[in-house]
Design an enzyme around this catalytic site. Sequence first.
Site, short mmCIF file in Angstrom:
data_model
loop_
_atom_site.label_atom_id
_atom_site.label_comp_id
_atom_site.label_asym_id
_atom_site.label_seq_id
_atom_site.Cartn_x
_atom_site.Cartn_y
_atom_site.Cartn_z
N HIS A 168 1.77 4.60 -2.77
CA HIS A 168 1.88 6.06 -2.57
C HIS A 168 3.25 6.55 -3.04
CE1 HIS A 168 -1.81 6.60 -0.42
NE2 HIS A 168 -1.49 5.81 0.58
N HIS A 174 0.83 -1.21 0.00
CA HIS A 174 0.00 0.00 0.00
C HIS A 174 0.87 1.27 0.00
CE1 HIS A 174 -3.67 2.31 1.47
NE2 HIS A 174 -2.69 3.13 1.83
N GLU A 175 1.81 1.32 0.95
CA GLU A 175 2.66 2.52 1.06
C GLU A 175 3.58 2.65 -0.15
OE1 GLU A 175 1.86 4.66 3.12
OE2 GLU A 175 0.59 3.41 4.39
N HIS A 186 3.56 6.65 -6.79
CA HIS A 186 2.74 7.76 -7.30
C HIS A 186 3.50 9.08 -7.13
CE1 HIS A 186 -1.70 9.40 -7.48
NE2 HIS A 186 -0.96 9.85 -8.46
ZN ZN Z 1 -2.90 5.22 2.07
#
Ligand code: ZN
Length: 343
Positions: free
Chosen positions: A127, A123-124, A130
Amino acid sequence: MYTRLVDGVNTHLPTFHRYLRLRQRMMKVPELHYYDLYAPLVASVDLTCPAEEAQKQIMTALKPLGADYAAVATRAFTERWIDLYPNDGKRAGAYSNGGAYDVHPYMLLNYNGKYADMSTLAHELGHTMHSYYSNKTQPFPTASYPIFVAEVASTFNEALLIDHMLNTIVDDSPKLSLLGSYLENIKGTVFRQTQFAEFELRIHEMAEKSQPLTGDALGKLYADITRKYYGHDKGVTVVDDYVAHEWAFVPHFYRNFYVFQYATSFTASSALAEKVLAGDPAATERYLTFLGAGGSAYPIDLLKAAGVDMTTDEPLELTMKKMNRVMDQMEKLLGGTSARPGR
Ligand SMILES: [Zn+2]
């Protein structure tokens, strides 16, 4: 888009009720109550995974995104972008910070070797990638991405990871546990947040009609909406009277219009992941362009260019299709043809 989400989720309530009946069957309770939804769906399976192994699994899961993505993601691991383990005096939780525009993103984790930790790492990393691509592609003023798309890349990675894990795990019970946690996630993110979004919308409509917003009026509204979502009148879930007061402790209701973004981020990333996993190279290309687009356009247009049009029903339709597929798999694993009453 907001009302389309609310209407769309209402149309798909039978899929939610299928989940609730599956939960009732798995919990072996004669009658499903609202409070039963807070008990774990499946006995938790201890899927442990040391960090080196997690890195390998995540990199394999993200393979569909191509060589350049893989090369950058590897740098996150090998060039110390991540403070991985818990330590004395270190804060809890996990995040990625892309604020150092001309350096690289930094990540804080508290890796403890559980499946949830591996999923958080993926998940991290979403980020981070991105931010990395947006900082690299955009000039400083348009590099940071808007809230509305902020959780797309992160939950996209979770979707790819879970898909990869389900393809690799052979034993039934960890598989069931993973499928169960997927369902829990979609229940909490898509259905519950849209239920909240509908409540919020109706409050504003009441205010526009100059109707008084008393505690009693809000309680009645909340109970009506909750009973509709959980199929109270259809005998799916018993929503007892006290649930009417639940709205009072949700902090988001004291601000305006935030929670719908949990649901839209989830359906956007589900739809994008479905398209990338289907193997269309153009879909992957569009997604990578989105990662580099930062805040250079309005969020809806950013997502449209990425391959998902949030002003249509498609993202929710694809998410519901996937949810039904997950329930098919679970029912198969649970075995038997035991009745799904009223379906
Ligand atoms: Zn998040």
